[in-house]
Design a protein around this motif. Sequence first.
Motif, PDB file in Angstrom:
ATOM      1  N   GLU A  28      31.946  44.993  64.705  1.00  0.00           N
ATOM      2  CA  GLU A  28      33.082  44.332  64.063  1.00  0.00           C
ATOM      3  C   GLU A  28      33.595  43.149  64.881  1.00  0.00           C
ATOM      4  OE1 GLU A  28      36.074  47.291  63.563  1.00  0.00           O
ATOM      5  OE2 GLU A  28      34.994  48.369  61.988  1.00  0.00           O
ATOM      6  N   GLU A  29      33.983  42.076  64.166  1.00  0.00           N
ATOM      7  CA  GLU A  29      34.710  40.953  64.744  1.00  0.00           C
ATOM      8  C   GLU A  29      35.970  40.746  63.922  1.00  0.00           C
ATOM      9  OE1 GLU A  29      31.285  38.353  66.948  1.00  0.00           O
ATOM     10  OE2 GLU A  29      31.830  37.735  64.925  1.00  0.00           O
ATOM     11  N   TYR A  30      36.996  40.064  64.491  1.00  0.00           N
ATOM     12  CA  TYR A  30      38.329  40.258  63.936  1.00  0.00           C
ATOM     13  C   TYR A  30      39.113  39.017  63.536  1.00  0.00           C
ATOM     14  CZ  TYR A  30      37.257  44.839  65.776  1.00  0.00           C
ATOM     15  OH  TYR A  30      36.633  46.035  66.034  1.00  0.00           O
ATOM     16  N   GLY A  31      38.647  37.819  63.804  1.00  0.00           N
ATOM     17  CA  GLY A  31      39.364  36.643  63.342  1.00  0.00           C
ATOM     18  C   GLY A  31      39.320  36.547  61.818  1.00  0.00           C
ATOM     19  N   VAL A  32      40.180  35.731  61.239  1.00  0.00           N
ATOM     20  CA  VAL A  32      40.208  35.574  59.786  1.00  0.00           C
ATOM     21  C   VAL A  32      38.865  35.081  59.260  1.00  0.00           C
ATOM     22  CG1 VAL A  32      41.181  34.185  57.915  1.00  0.00           C
ATOM     23  CG2 VAL A  32      42.700  35.273  59.553  1.00  0.00           C
ATOM     24  N   ASN A  33      38.310  34.046  59.887  1.00  0.00           N
ATOM     25  CA  ASN A  33      37.030  33.516  59.426  1.00  0.00           C
ATOM     26  C   ASN A  33      35.909  34.524  59.601  1.00  0.00           C
ATOM     27  OD1 ASN A  33      38.231  31.104  58.715  1.00  0.00           O
ATOM     28  ND2 ASN A  33      37.692  30.070  60.620  1.00  0.00           N
ATOM     29  N   GLU A  34      35.947  35.259  60.691  1.00  0.00           N
ATOM     30  CA  GLU A  34      34.935  36.288  60.924  1.00  0.00           C
ATOM     31  C   GLU A  34      35.018  37.386  59.863  1.00  0.00           C
ATOM     32  OE1 GLU A  34      35.530  34.226  64.821  1.00  0.00           O
ATOM     33  OE2 GLU A  34      36.781  34.876  63.165  1.00  0.00           O
ATOM     34  N   SER A  35      36.241  37.795  59.532  1.00  0.00           N
ATOM     35  CA  SER A  35      36.414  38.848  58.529  1.00  0.00           C
ATOM     36  C   SER A  35      35.944  38.383  57.156  1.00  0.00           C
ATOM     37  CB  SER A  35      37.884  39.277  58.469  1.00  0.00           C
ATOM     38  OG  SER A  35      38.295  39.847  59.696  1.00  0.00           O
ATOM     39  N   ARG A  36      36.281  37.147  56.806  1.00  0.00           N
ATOM     40  CA  ARG A  36      35.837  36.603  55.514  1.00  0.00           C
ATOM     41  C   ARG A  36      34.320  36.484  55.452  1.00  0.00           C
ATOM     42  NH1 ARG A  36      40.448  31.801  55.160  1.00  0.00           N
ATOM     43  NH2 ARG A  36      42.173  33.140  54.449  1.00  0.00           N
ATOM     44  N   ARG A  37      33.726  36.050  56.541  1.00  0.00           N
ATOM     45  CA  ARG A  37      32.257  35.963  56.612  1.00  0.00           C
ATOM     46  C   ARG A  37      31.628  37.322  56.378  1.00  0.00           C
ATOM     47  NH1 ARG A  37      30.526  35.633  62.536  1.00  0.00           N
ATOM     48  NH2 ARG A  37      31.350  37.747  62.275  1.00  0.00           N
ATOM     49  N   ASP A  38      32.131  38.333  57.069  1.00  0.00           N
ATOM     50  CA  ASP A  38      31.534  39.665  56.955  1.00  0.00           C
ATOM     51  C   ASP A  38      31.753  40.271  55.575  1.00  0.00           C
ATOM     52  OD1 ASP A  38      30.726  39.284  59.520  1.00  0.00           O
ATOM     53  OD2 ASP A  38      32.068  40.766  60.421  1.00  0.00           O
ATOM     54  N   GLN A  39      32.891  39.997  54.967  1.00  0.00           N
ATOM     55  CA  GLN A  39      33.121  40.471  53.601  1.00  0.00           C
ATOM     56  C   GLN A  39      32.144  39.825  52.626  1.00  0.00           C
ATOM     57  OE1 GLN A  39      37.269  39.589  52.948  1.00  0.00           O
ATOM     58  NE2 GLN A  39      37.982  41.199  54.335  1.00  0.00           N
ATOM     59  N   ALA A  40      31.888  38.528  52.820  1.00  0.00           N
ATOM     60  CA  ALA A  40      30.946  37.835  51.950  1.00  0.00           C
ATOM     61  C   ALA A  40      29.529  38.366  52.139  1.00  0.00           C
ATOM     62  CB  ALA A  40      30.990  36.333  52.226  1.00  0.00           C
ATOM     63  N   VAL A  41      29.145  38.626  53.388  1.00  0.00           N
ATOM     64  CA  VAL A  41      27.817  39.188  53.648  1.00  0.00           C
ATOM     65  C   VAL A  41      27.700  40.582  53.052  1.00  0.00           C
ATOM     66  CG1 VAL A  41      26.279  40.028  55.473  1.00  0.00           C
ATOM     67  CG2 VAL A  41      27.398  37.802  55.709  1.00  0.00           C
ATOM     68  N   SER A  42      28.743  41.382  53.185  1.00  0.00           N
ATOM     69  CA  SER A  42      28.731  42.740  52.627  1.00  0.00           C
ATOM     70  C   SER A  42      28.549  42.706  51.116  1.00  0.00           C
ATOM     71  CB  SER A  42      30.029  43.468  52.988  1.00  0.00           C
ATOM     72  OG  SER A  42      30.036  44.774  52.469  1.00  0.00           O
ATOM     73  N   SER A  43      29.266  41.794  50.449  1.00  0.00           N
ATOM     74  CA  SER A  43      29.142  41.675  48.988  1.00  0.00           C
ATOM     75  C   SER A  43      27.729  41.256  48.598  1.00  0.00           C
ATOM     76  CB  SER A  43      30.154  40.661  48.451  1.00  0.00           C
ATOM     77  OG  SER A  43      31.481  41.086  48.684  1.00  0.00           O
ATOM     78  N   ALA A  44      27.167  40.312  49.336  1.00  0.00           N
ATOM     79  CA  ALA A  44      25.806  39.852  49.037  1.00  0.00           C
ATOM     80  C   ALA A  44      24.800  40.983  49.225  1.00  0.00           C
ATOM     81  CB  ALA A  44      25.454  38.670  49.937  1.00  0.00           C
ATOM     82  N   MET A  45      24.994  41.783  50.275  1.00  0.00           N
ATOM     83  CA  MET A  45      24.077  42.891  50.515  1.00  0.00           C
ATOM     84  C   MET A  45      24.200  43.968  49.437  1.00  0.00           C
ATOM     85  SD  MET A  45      22.280  42.046  53.057  1.00  0.00           S
ATOM     86  CE  MET A  45      22.387  40.561  54.055  1.00  0.00           C
ATOM     87  N   ASP A  46      25.419  44.208  48.980  1.00  0.00           N
ATOM     88  CA  ASP A  46      25.618  45.193  47.900  1.00  0.00           C
ATOM     89  C   ASP A  46      24.803  44.812  46.661  1.00  0.00           C
ATOM     90  OD1 ASP A  46      27.282  46.850  49.311  1.00  0.00           O
ATOM     91  OD2 ASP A  46      29.146  46.009  48.519  1.00  0.00           O
ATOM     92  N   LYS A  47      24.809  43.529  46.357  1.00  0.00           N
ATOM     93  CA  LYS A  47      24.069  43.064  45.172  1.00  0.00           C
ATOM     94  C   LYS A  47      22.564  43.241  45.337  1.00  0.00           C
ATOM     95  CE  LYS A  47      27.597  39.652  43.930  1.00  0.00           C
ATOM     96  NZ  LYS A  47      27.940  38.209  43.811  1.00  0.00           N
TER      97      LYS A  47
END
Length: 483
Positions: free
Chosen positions: A101-120
């Motif tokens: 895990e990383e915790y800055g706003v940009n880092e969190s948004r990046r990881d959320q976007a990657v997670s969504s892409a992987m789910d698909k």
Amino acid sequence: MLQLMWFRTDLRVTDNSALSAAMQAGPTVAVFLLSPAQWQQHDDAACKVDFWLRNLAELSQELKRLNVPLLVREADEWGAAPKVLGKLAQELNATAVHVNEEYGVNESRRDQAVSSAMDKLGINLHSHLDRLLFKPGSVLTRTGNYFKVYSQFRGVCYQRLHTALPKLVALPKAQNELKIAADPIPENIAGFDTPSQHLLVAWPAGEQAARERLQRFADEWIEDYQDNRDFPARPGTSQLSAYLAAGVVSPRQCLHAALNANGGEFESGNQGAVTWVNELLWREFYTHILVGYPHVSMGRAFRPETEALPWRNSSKDLQAWQEGRTGIPIIDAAMRQLLETGWMHNRLRMVVAMYLTKNLLIDWREGERFFMRHLIDGDLAANNGGWQWSASTGTDSVPYFRIFNPISQSQRFDPDGRFIRQWLPELAALSDKAIHDPHAGSKGQASLFGGGVDYPKPIVDLRASRQRALDAFKNLPPASELA
């Protein structure tokens, strides 16, 4: 069941939560994303990017011993990360991606976007706690909020450490060799200059170098850390901040080293070890603040009422501060240390930050940005937390009326001028008394510097500028009026 391990600021194989979990789940391939445009947006220093690359090369060799190939891909900005990682995961037929895990706003948004892409794609993304001792959201007030006061946060952390000390993660066993070749690690990145040889020698890369530095500190210096840490000419600090920022060493490893040096204690026994553990917890505190109050990583003050401060727009004074030409020796010596080594002693970080924000009344964001552009240990949470503390705009920050006098700080923590002489050799001939304030009682510099030495007079009067800062803070609207 191939696993993809995505390395970020966790460049080590020992005590690595995500790597261990990935290799337990199945054959593992590692990847690192080069994101130069994103790094530039984040003001990452050239010396820090170089440090990442040098540690990546060391990491690749360590992974080779585990038969884990390290691949390198480019996502110039983090917005490209989901597509790049998705394509790689499909090429490898990976079933899961593991990250710490990383915790800055940009880092969190990046990881959320990657997670969504992987789910698909039907691929799971597993996040692991690694850069912190405690997961954000697990250390809260009785009302369920994130702490704003460090001492209260520390008290709960102590309770947790007594009952559930974070364990070190064992080094995974080597897996069967995969028919995938590791990628070469670039030696440099366009847009980021290669640091000086002096800096490269000062900050050797690799886990072994980090562990040796940690062990040497625990064996030789931690016992006297409380007494020596504020004296910049002494070897009193751990010099581990760059390794922690890049994840070459973990906070768990640091905690266990301190415990081993102090008979298993973290709040009693040797006060040097106790004080150093408290510094680890300050690092923890500021990262939890990033999560609980994300506006601080978006260029905003923690205390909203301080946004009304009448900051001065003085490019001349700012440049003098940046270049170490303020006429205050301890300030100028500290800034030259930063420019040459990519690092600054922690006591001096507070002194130069308070001078910029109080005596020069220049916005703390200017200092925060400049530090990030030069620090090899630049870390969003620690850097932002430190600047807002010094500027009296942050959580649990120094009261606005407590303004360090840099000359007094110099006399107290560099009494014989040894640090100043190291970085300002033009002042080396001055007495131990005069070196802290060369122009005191002088109408001109010629009488002090008979050899024609060029050292500037102070750009501001310390007493008058202190009063200016006090008046600025006194005239702020009460926080209650902004609620």
